[in-house]
Motif scaffolding. Structure first.
Motif, mmCIF file in Angstrom:
data_model
loop_
_atom_site.group_PDB
_atom_site.id
_atom_site.type_symbol
_atom_site.label_atom_id
_atom_site.label_comp_id
_atom_site.label_asym_id
_atom_site.label_seq_id
_atom_site.Cartn_x
_atom_site.Cartn_y
_atom_site.Cartn_z
ATOM 1 N N VAL A 204 31.743 36.175 48.144
ATOM 2 C CA VAL A 204 32.912 37.028 48.386
ATOM 3 C C VAL A 204 34.197 36.222 48.245
ATOM 4 O O VAL A 204 35.206 36.723 47.730
ATOM 5 C CB VAL A 204 32.825 37.682 49.780
ATOM 6 C CG1 VAL A 204 34.127 38.392 50.137
ATOM 7 C CG2 VAL A 204 31.664 38.657 49.840
ATOM 8 N N ALA A 205 34.187 34.947 48.669
ATOM 9 C CA ALA A 205 35.381 34.103 48.551
ATOM 10 C C ALA A 205 35.757 33.897 47.084
ATOM 11 O O ALA A 205 36.941 33.928 46.728
ATOM 12 C CB ALA A 205 35.132 32.756 49.222
ATOM 13 N N ILE A 206 34.738 33.700 46.222
ATOM 14 C CA ILE A 206 35.007 33.549 44.791
ATOM 15 C C ILE A 206 35.550 34.857 44.209
ATOM 16 O O ILE A 206 36.518 34.864 43.437
ATOM 17 C CB ILE A 206 33.729 33.115 44.053
ATOM 18 C CG1 ILE A 206 33.308 31.713 44.519
ATOM 19 C CG2 ILE A 206 33.945 33.132 42.544
ATOM 20 C CD1 ILE A 206 31.958 31.270 44.003
ATOM 21 N N LEU A 207 34.926 35.963 44.587
ATOM 22 C CA LEU A 207 35.395 37.267 44.121
ATOM 23 C C LEU A 207 36.801 37.558 44.619
ATOM 24 O O LEU A 207 37.618 38.162 43.913
ATOM 25 C CB LEU A 207 34.431 38.355 44.594
ATOM 26 C CG LEU A 207 34.795 39.802 44.224
ATOM 27 C CD1 LEU A 207 34.797 39.985 42.717
ATOM 28 C CD2 LEU A 207 33.811 40.774 44.879
ATOM 29 N N GLU A 208 37.104 37.117 45.819
ATOM 30 C CA GLU A 208 38.408 37.378 46.420
ATOM 31 C C GLU A 208 39.538 36.717 45.632
ATOM 32 O O GLU A 208 40.644 37.254 45.557
ATOM 33 C CB GLU A 208 38.412 36.896 47.870
ATOM 34 C CG GLU A 208 39.618 37.328 48.678
ATOM 35 C CD GLU A 208 39.711 38.818 48.901
ATOM 36 O OE1 GLU A 208 40.791 39.281 49.310
ATOM 37 O OE2 GLU A 208 38.716 39.539 48.663
ATOM 38 N N VAL A 209 39.275 35.550 45.037
ATOM 39 C CA VAL A 209 40.293 34.892 44.218
ATOM 40 C C VAL A 209 40.685 35.794 43.041
ATOM 41 O O VAL A 209 41.873 35.938 42.710
ATOM 42 C CB VAL A 209 39.789 33.528 43.714
ATOM 43 C CG1 VAL A 209 40.780 32.919 42.729
ATOM 44 C CG2 VAL A 209 39.571 32.579 44.887
ATOM 45 N N LEU A 210 39.688 36.398 42.407
ATOM 46 C CA LEU A 210 39.966 37.329 41.312
ATOM 47 C C LEU A 210 40.740 38.536 41.804
ATOM 48 O O LEU A 210 41.704 38.979 41.161
ATOM 49 C CB LEU A 210 38.652 37.767 40.664
ATOM 50 C CG LEU A 210 38.761 38.837 39.566
ATOM 51 C CD1 LEU A 210 39.605 38.329 38.405
ATOM 52 C CD2 LEU A 210 37.371 39.252 39.093
ATOM 53 N N ILE A 211 40.352 39.068 42.958
ATOM 54 C CA ILE A 211 41.043 40.236 43.512
ATOM 55 C C ILE A 211 42.485 39.901 43.871
ATOM 56 O O ILE A 211 43.391 40.717 43.671
ATOM 57 C CB ILE A 211 40.279 40.759 44.745
ATOM 58 C CG1 ILE A 211 38.927 41.322 44.317
ATOM 59 C CG2 ILE A 211 41.086 41.821 45.487
ATOM 60 C CD1 ILE A 211 38.034 41.729 45.462
ATOM 61 N N GLN A 212 42.718 38.702 44.373
ATOM 62 C CA GLN A 212 44.079 38.285 44.722
ATOM 63 C C GLN A 212 44.984 38.287 43.494
ATOM 64 O O GLN A 212 46.134 38.718 43.555
ATOM 65 C CB GLN A 212 44.035 36.901 45.369
ATOM 66 C CG GLN A 212 43.464 36.903 46.773
ATOM 67 C CD GLN A 212 42.985 35.535 47.217
ATOM 68 O OE1 GLN A 212 43.090 34.563 46.470
ATOM 69 N NE2 GLN A 212 42.452 35.443 48.419
ATOM 70 N N PHE A 213 44.446 37.816 42.382
ATOM 71 C CA PHE A 213 45.226 37.843 41.136
ATOM 72 C C PHE A 213 45.430 39.276 40.665
ATOM 73 O O PHE A 213 46.550 39.675 40.306
ATOM 74 C CB PHE A 213 44.512 37.036 40.052
ATOM 75 C CG PHE A 213 45.147 37.176 38.692
ATOM 76 C CD1 PHE A 213 46.258 36.406 38.356
ATOM 77 C CD2 PHE A 213 44.651 38.075 37.768
ATOM 78 C CE1 PHE A 213 46.856 36.542 37.115
ATOM 79 C CE2 PHE A 213 45.239 38.227 36.521
ATOM 80 C CZ PHE A 213 46.353 37.447 36.196
#
Length: 235
Positions: A204-213
């Protein structure tokens, strides 16, 4: 003594300083053959200028809005990324008041440019009466369009960014603390779920980086779309 200064408030200042410092340094020594930092700065500027500004607003009007869109994108992006930085780990835009402030600025800008171009009456006519619609149905359409385009738009703009940042933060807390609790207090096979929870935390932390962008991009993209709609000759 408590001065009323919170961690997210400090993050806002930190985000602004980081954005200013990065692009100030990137543009300090401009050269025909750019170095790495200059290349990053030019690529970031070109991305906002061309992909968001020119493609959405149009080649005739976009340049005067590029500074605002550029600053807004990287300000939101850096503050989103702070949620993944160790010892900070909190999305600044997870505080709804900050996002509403940005949405209010957007609301003031696109309404101002629309009124300036079309006049007060002309602008609100364009925003509330769709092209080709006439007759008694306007008694229903005009209040709905006014409510949607003038009143609700900044609220939905803010809620989209806030909800995504806040929900992602809650998910990370859930998997991290849940895994810890299961390892410490779980018994038997329940303990096995603890490491699985931590693996989910990493995913989820890795996915969250994409979502933040993506959320920074969508927020600024919608800003550009609203500006374009305010400048357009027909709704």
């Amino acid at each position: 003594m408590y001065l009323g200064v919170t961690k997210p408030m400090l993050q806002l200042v930190l985000g602004a300083v980081l954005v200013f410092a990065l692009f100030r340094v990137a543009g300090a020594k401009r050269a025909m053959v750019p170095g790495r930092l200059q290349y990053v700065g030019e690529a970031g500027y070109g991305f906002v200028r061309n992909t968001i500004g020119r493609d959405i607003i149009g080649s005739q009007d976009f340049m005067r809005f590029v500074p605002y869109l550029f600053a807004l994108f990287f300000f939101v992006l850096v503050n989103n990324f702070l949620a993944t930085i160790p010892f900070i780990q909190f999305p600044t835009m997870g505080r709804i008041g900050f996002v509403y402030a940005l949405a209010l600025i957007s609301w003031l800008i696109y309404n101002y440019v629309g009124i300036k171009r079309h006049g007060f009456v002309g602008y609100f006519k364009l925003q509330t009466i769709p092209g080709g619609v006439s007759g008694p149905i306007l008694a229903l359409i005009i209040p709905l369009e006014f409510f949607s385009n003038i009143l609700v738009r900044p609220v939905t703009l803010a809620l989209r960014l806030f909800a995504n940042m806040f929900a992602g933060h809650l998910l990370l807390i859930l998997f991290a603390l849940g895994g810890e609790y299961l390892l410490i207090h779980g018994e038997g096979l329940v303990k096995v779920v603890g490491p699985v929870s931590w693996l989910m935390f990493i995913a989820v932390a890795i996915l969250e980086v994409l979502i933040q962008f993506l959320q920074a991009y969508v927020f600024v993209l919608l800003n550009a779309t609203y500006i374009q709609g305010a400048l357009a000759e027909e709704h």
